[in-house]
Structure formats: C-alpha cells, structure tokens
Design an enzyme around this catalytic site. Structure first.
Site, PDB file in Angstrom:
ATOM      1  CB  CYS A   1      46.144  18.854  46.417  1.00 47.70           C
ATOM      2  SG  CYS A   1      46.948  17.789  47.637  1.00 47.70           S
TER       3      CYS A   1
ATOM      4  CG  HIS B   1      46.988  23.083  48.718  1.00 46.92           C
ATOM      5  ND1 HIS B   1      47.671  23.712  47.695  1.00 46.92           N
ATOM      6  CD2 HIS B   1      47.053  21.752  48.442  1.00 46.92           C
ATOM      7  CE1 HIS B   1      48.130  22.831  46.845  1.00 46.92           C
ATOM      8  NE2 HIS B   1      47.764  21.618  47.256  1.00 46.92           N
TER       9      HIS B   1
END
Length: 796
Positions: free
Chosen positions: A771, A742
């Site tokens: 992440c 992301h």
C-alpha cells in the site's frame, strides 16, 4: 478672398508678379477661361490687393495655363497697379516677421523637402501614399513636430477618430492607401496664437478652397486621390482667408439596394494552440481563448452581405516572420503546424461596403489583456514585445455610428525605455552628470562615497514610472522617492549604504529593473532587481558607484550570480536533516540568503505555519538560519528561532503546506517509487506533493507496490486491521480493497488518532506491504476530497 494686412504667404505674391504680363496678353486676345475654378489654386493675396471672385469678373476673367497658378487681376492696367502697390507696400513695411515655423514633407523614403516663409507646397505625380508632413517650432528645443493630422483613405475611410502626431504617417494605412481628405491643426499650445490654412488638389475636382484648424479638406465618395497640398501658417491676428470654392466635397455612395435592404455581418475563426480550428464566431463574439495562455496561430475572416457588394482583407504579424501579405474572404492568414504565435493584425473592407460600414476589431494579448478597438486597417495587438494574441473579436458598424467600445489604445509597439540616473558624490557633487542604461554613475578606486541619488525613466512604450529609496548613514531606510526626486542627503557628508529600485504602473508589468552597487571593501556586488536591496547594512560600508538597466521581463542579459545585499557575516553552513514547522508570525521566511532583509521567495509564502525539512544550518552574526525544503521543492532560509521542532512526530503534519482545491481540469495522481512522492496534478501541473512510503520491495517482488495505470476505486473506510497491522482513512486504487492509500500504521485496531511511532518515522522510505502510506493529515484530506475514478499512475 479677404485682404490680409501682414504675415501673408509670399508664394501668392510671386505668382501675381510673374503672371501680370501674361494676364494682360490673354485679355488683349479676348481669351476667357471656363474652367478657372477647377484649375486654379486659391493662393494668399498680396498686402494691398483684394482678388475678385469668378462671379464678379465674368467678362474680365482671363485664362491661366497652369493649374498651380494663383488667381490674379483681370486686366494689364489692374495688374500693373497691383504690382506697383505691392512693391510700394513691401518697401514701406516688411511682409513677414520672424519665421517661427519650418514646414517640410517627404514621400516614402525620399529626402525631406522644406518650404519657405512658413508655407509649403506638396505635390506628387500620382498620389500621396507614404506622405509625411512635419512642422517644427524654431522657438522650441524639441525636434518633435507640432502638427497633428487625421486622414481619410481610399477603401478604408478615416484612419482614426482622434488627431495624432507625426507617428501616424508611419502606419501601414498611410503607406498603402491613397489619401482623399485630411484635417490639420497645430498642437494646443499654439492654437491661440497661429492659424494653419491648407487646400488640396485632385485631378477630378481641381483645387478646392482653403480649410483651417482641423476643418476637412478634400473629398469622400468620389474616389479622388489628393495629388497636391498647399499649407500656410499665419498669426491669428491676420484676417481669415476666404474663397468661393468649398474646401471639402462629399458624394453619397450608391448601392444596389435601398438602405433598408442592406445587411452586413462578419464571420471569423481562430486556429488555437493545442485546439486547432475553432468553430466560427460572428459579429463581436470572441474567437480564441482567454485565461488559458494559448496562442492564436492563424485566422480566417469573411463577410455575409445582402444588397451591397464588397469584401474583407486582413493580414497578421507572425512570430519570427513579421507582417504577412493581405488575405481575403475566408483565406488563411498566419501559419499552422509551425507553432508560431500571432502578435498583431490589421483588417479592412473593400468595395462599396467600405463606404457604408467600418470594420472594428480588437485583440486579447498576453500580459495586456483586451486592448481597445481598432478600425479600418489600424494595427491591433503588439509588435516588438513578442507577446501572443490569445483571442480576438470583430464587428461591422455603420458609418457614423458609435464604436463598440474604447478606441484610444488598440495596439502597443515596443520601444526600449531609458532609465537615467545621477549620483551626488563626495568632492564631486552632481558634476559627474547623468548616466543611462547600465553606465556607471559614481567612482571606483577613489574611496568616494555616494551621498544622494536621482532616477527617472523616459521613452516609455507603456505608462508607468520608477520609485527608489536609499539606506544611509545614521538615518537608515528613507521613504520612496519617484521620477527624478532626490533620495539621500547633500551637504551633510553622510554615505549611502544601500538602495532599492522598483518600477510602477504598466512598466512594472512588462519590464524588470536591474541594479547593482560598488561597495566599500566588497567591490561590485551582485545584481538586484525589482525592489530587492542592493548594498550593505550594519557594516558601515559606503556605496561608491551604481549601475541601473531595464529589460523586458524574462529577457535580461545579466545574471543574479552573487550577493546583491550584505548585512552580516556568515560564519559556517552545515548539512542537517530535521523537520520543523515555521511559525505563523515569522518575518524571515523564506529568504533567499541567511541574512536579515534578504529578498524573499514570495512564491512559497503559503508555507508559513506549515512543516518543512531543514537540510542546512547557517551560523551567522545575526543568529542561526535553517534552509527548508518541501516535497515539492526548495522553500528558502528562515531564522531558527522562528521555527518549532516537530521531528518526533513529523507524520502528523501536512507535508507540502496548505491543501489545494481539486476543482481543476484533468485531475490526476502520480506516484514515484524512487522519490517516495505522491503528486496531485491538474494535467501536468503539480498542485501538491506528499511524502509517502511505498512497498518494501520493488515490483514485481514480494511486498512491493505495483506499477501501472489505475483509478481511485469505490472501496474506502475510516480504518482497517489485518495481520497485526492497519491504517486509517483508506482509499482503494487497485484490487478493490487490496492496494490502498492510507495513513502511517495505526497503533491498535479501530483507532484513527493513535499511530505507531516506529512505523510513522519511516515516512519517506519504502516500508509498506504494497500500500501507499501518507502522513495523517495528508491521508485524511485525500480520503475526504479525492474524487472517485481519479486516474493514478505508479512508476519507479
């Protein structure tokens, strides 16, 4: 035979004189010959006698004991008369004027044997394998033969549809097959002045008649090898030679079936790098690959025949091993398991099929692409270049039918081209002469300027030429000159300060030109190549000497380990770290040196208009320069004035230039935690490299990014928010929504346009909860374009 008034061959006269007594004796004994036509060579006549034909002298013709003797008059009285007339004529007028041509031949590795009086007799015990014929023009300074040749060989047929020069005799077809018929002619510039005559002898057919100027002499269909050849050159003003015998005889091939019942096709395979044996191809269909840069390592070929007998033989030129022996009828030629490329091949038919069909074949060669069609044992491919064959095709064509395509260049043989150059030097002019292939042209240690330059190339294995230009005192860069034209000035006392040289045509595709200059105060500068500048500008330094040399691409034995072009002074260089965007109109990006006119790194030209990280700053007399890098590697120098500082929001830019297409084979993703890089790849080839931020910890500790092999999962979205933090444009790769790719963190829930600047500035460092963070445009592109189920590999 017609009478020749002057310029006749002396060999015929010699035979007439020495055989007249023998002829008279044979006539007295009443001996007649029934085999005169097959055992007697048709020689050129004397100046004053016309030789009768066999039909005109049925009762008067006498036998000859040797197959090489010339036809003579049929009685001792006639012989005496002819001899007297010849002697009288010879005393009144010279029979031969200036001997313009020197005719020679050799068989295999034997020494050259010369003819006399512009004529040549060739003979060998069995056949003429390895024959080489040469005709030199004594009025020319060249040692190149002026003879052109075409030959018909046993089991193979004609070597070519076109005439060729002396190089044809070195081809394997001439070295390994018996010669059955031939055609000779002089080169174009001589055909209007001279006629070349030739006749051949075979054991089965005896001496055949005279042919001339490209006509066929010999036989086909008899399996009859030529053992002897007579050749003579006469001015075109002389009367044509005529004879009762045909110069060429042809016999049709008998087959086991009627023509309409005969069928023939060729099937072939290729063993290809990383693929192995492909399925068979047939009758002109491609075997191998194109556009994949894969070598063929071995081949197999065979025929499918109906109503006719015969087979196929083939051999290959293998990397490091050279030419292999012939294989046949489905056997392997080449190697497997040794990673050796095929570089050339030859194919030929044998048996009855060779009399009705030609085998055509062509190859797709590294850097050349498809070469033209070869036929009947002619070499196809390249030798000496060390280029791989990547694909090939083969096709059977009935005799007399058109080739499947162009046939002018089926192969290319390497030879080292020469580059020749001269310099016009202060006080010396052009008197220092022409230098070649790396020799120094000019002077050193004398303070003499080079004022002009000429460059040319010869001995080329491919077409092409050379272009060059100079930068001179007061006039700057001139336009390009080519192939021996003068660059610079003479008579004006103006120095050359710099130069560049480049190759043209196919020569530029296969060779590099390297050059360097000896410059005033600086001495020998570094080597430049292929159009790069060599020398100085803005310093008023003269060029004093030059070296130029050619190398096959990638095989130079000189290195570019110094500045080849000096334009100004570099005051200092320091290390920095700053993100900048290169302006679209930049003229300096991406230079190999922090200087005007330095050679460019054209491989990264796409980065104009995109961001890079400046890691060095050079202060020069021409201004400040930045040395830029991208996540995928170095970019080069660019003027600082041609950049925009984006340090404060670098996470809002593409981190590796323009995005690539993902329509590629074997698309995959790798993530390096130690380097903080995400690489988008096709197989092992990197397409795009992103800056990233992985987990703050190292796996398997808390707040870490897991290592292993994963795939892009179905979970995705515009944004997420969890525990006071979130991101935009996310794609899941593990845990179905737990571990994501992301953007850098967003500033508040739901936004896709406002981002946390403190966290954004951490891009390129470990900073996440596990992440993988990307720049905003990188993440947006990844979100919209990365296919579902793409493999992901994460490692330290």
């Amino acid at each position: 035979m017609k009478k020749v008034k002057k310029g006749f061959c002396w060999l015929a006269l010699f035979f007439l004189l020495i055989q007249s007594p023998l002829t008279a004796l044979a006539t007295t004994q009443g001996t007649t010959s029934s085999t005169m036509d097959q055992t007697t060579s048709t020689s050129l006549p004397t100046q004053t006698s016309t030789l009768p034909s066999a039909e005109e002298t049925d009762t008067e013709q006498t036998s000859q004991s040797t197959e090489d003797s010339a036809t003579t008059p049929t009685s001792s009285e006639e012989a005496t008369s002819s001899s007297e007339q010849t002697e009288q004529s010879a005393s009144e007028e010279p029979a031969v004027a200036t001997e313009r041509f020197q005719l020679s031949y050799k068989i295999g590795s034997s020494e050259w044997l010369n003819g006399e009086k512009e004529e040549l007799q060739i003979e060998n015990k069995d056949d003429l394998k390895g024959l080489d014929i040469r005709v030199l023009d004594t009025l020319s300074d060249s040692d190149t033969s002026v003879l052109e040749f075409r030959g018909h060989y046993s089991k193979v047929g004609w070597n070519s549809d076109e005439f060729a020069g002396e190089e044809v005799f070195a081809e394997p077809i001439n070295q390994e097959n018996a010669l059955e018929a031939l055609e000779l002619r002089l080169k174009d510039n001589l055909q209007d002045e001279y006629t070349i005559y030739y006749q051949v002898y075979t054991p089965e057919l005896g001496w055949l008649g005279w042919a001339k100027n490209g006509e066929t002499a010999g036989s086909t269909g008899f399996g009859s090898a030529i053992e002897k050849i007579n050749i003579c050159i006469l001015p075109v003003t002389e009367t044509d030679l005529t004879n009762e015998e045909e110069a060429f005889k042809e016999q049709s091939v008998k087959t086991m079936a009627a023509p309409e019942e005969v069928t023939a096709s060729v099937e072939y395979q290729a063993h290809v790098q990383s693929i192995g044996w492909q399925n068979p191809s047939k009758d002109g269909v491609t075997a191998g690959t194109t556009g994949a840069a894969k070598r063929i390592e071995a081949i197999k070929m065979k025929l499918a025949l109906t109503g006719i007998e015969g087979g196929i033989e083939y051999r290959t030129h293998v990397q490091s091993l050279g030419w292999q022996g012939y294989s046949s009828n489905g056997d392997l030629s080449g190697t497997t398991g040794r990673y050796l490329q095929l570089e050339a091949l030859q194919v030929r038919l044998v048996g009855a099929v060779a009399q009705q069909y030609d085998i055509y074949y062509r190859v797709h060669v590294q850097k050349f692409g498809w070469l033209d069609w070869a036929k009947n044992d002619v070499v196809a491919g390249s030798t000496g270049f060390k280029y791989r064959i990547e694909a090939y095709e083969a096709k059977l064509v009935k005799k007399g039918e058109a080739a499947p395509g162009a046939t002018s260049r089926p192969s290319v043989s390497f030879k080292q081209p020469n580059i020749n150059y001269s310099t016009h030097v202060q006080s010396y002019g052009w008197s220092l002469g022409t230098k070649s292939n790396g020799s120094v042209s000019g002077t050193t240690g004398q303070g003499k300027r080079v004022e002009a330059l000429t460059v040319a190339v010869d001995n080329l294995p491919v077409n092409g030429g050379v272009e060059y230009r100079v930068h001179g005192q007061t006039y700057g860069w001139q336009g390009y000159r080519s192939n021996g034209a003068l660059a610079g000035t003479t008579g004006q006392g103006k120095r050359v300060e710099a130069l560049d040289i480049r190759l043209t045509g196919e020569l530029a595709q296969h060779f590099d030109v390297y050059y360097r200059v000896h410059s005033e105060k600086l001495g020998w500068l570094g080597w430049a190549k292929n159009g790069e500048h060599a020398g100085t500008s803005s310093l008023a330094y003269r060029v004093e000497a030059v070296q130029i040399v050619l190398f096959l691409k990638g095989r130079a034995n000189v290195s570019q380990n110094g500045n080849s072009y000096v334009t100004h002074k570099v005051n200092s260089i320091k290390n920095i770290s700053r993100y900048v965007r290169v302006l679209n109109n930049s003229t300096s990006a991406f230079s190999r040196e922090p200087a005007p006119y330095a050679a460019k790194n054209t491989n990264v030209a796409r980065f104009k208009g995109y961001m890079g990280r400046a890691v060095k700053e050079a202060d020069t007399t021409s201004g400040r320069y930045y040395f830029l890098v991208a996540p995928g590697g170095d970019l080069g120098w660019v003027k600082a004035a041609e950049t925009e500082n984006v340090q404060s929001q670098f996470w809002m830019y593409n981190t590796d230039g323009p995005f690539p297409s993902l329509s590629v084979p074997n698309l995959n993703i790798t993530v390096s935690v130690s380097q903080q890089r995400v690489r988008i790849r096709s197989g092992s080839r990197t397409l795009y490299t992103m800056l990233c931020s992985t987990g703050l910890g190292l796996w398997p500790n808390n707040l870490s990014t897991p290592y292993g092999n994963f795939r892009i999962q179905a979970e995705r979205g515009d944004s997420f928010w969890y525990g006071g933090s979130g991101g935009a444009f996310y794609r899941s790769y593990h845990g179905h929504g737990v571990y994501l790719f992301h953007t850098v963190p967003i500033a508040f829930p739901g936004t896709t346009t406002v981002f946390n600047q403190i966290e954004g500035a951490k891009l390129g460092q470990r900073a996440s909860h596990g992440c993988i963070r990307l720049s905003v445009p990188d993440a947006r592109w990844f979100y919209y374009n990365m296919p579902y189920n793409t493999p992901v590999q994460i490692y330290y």
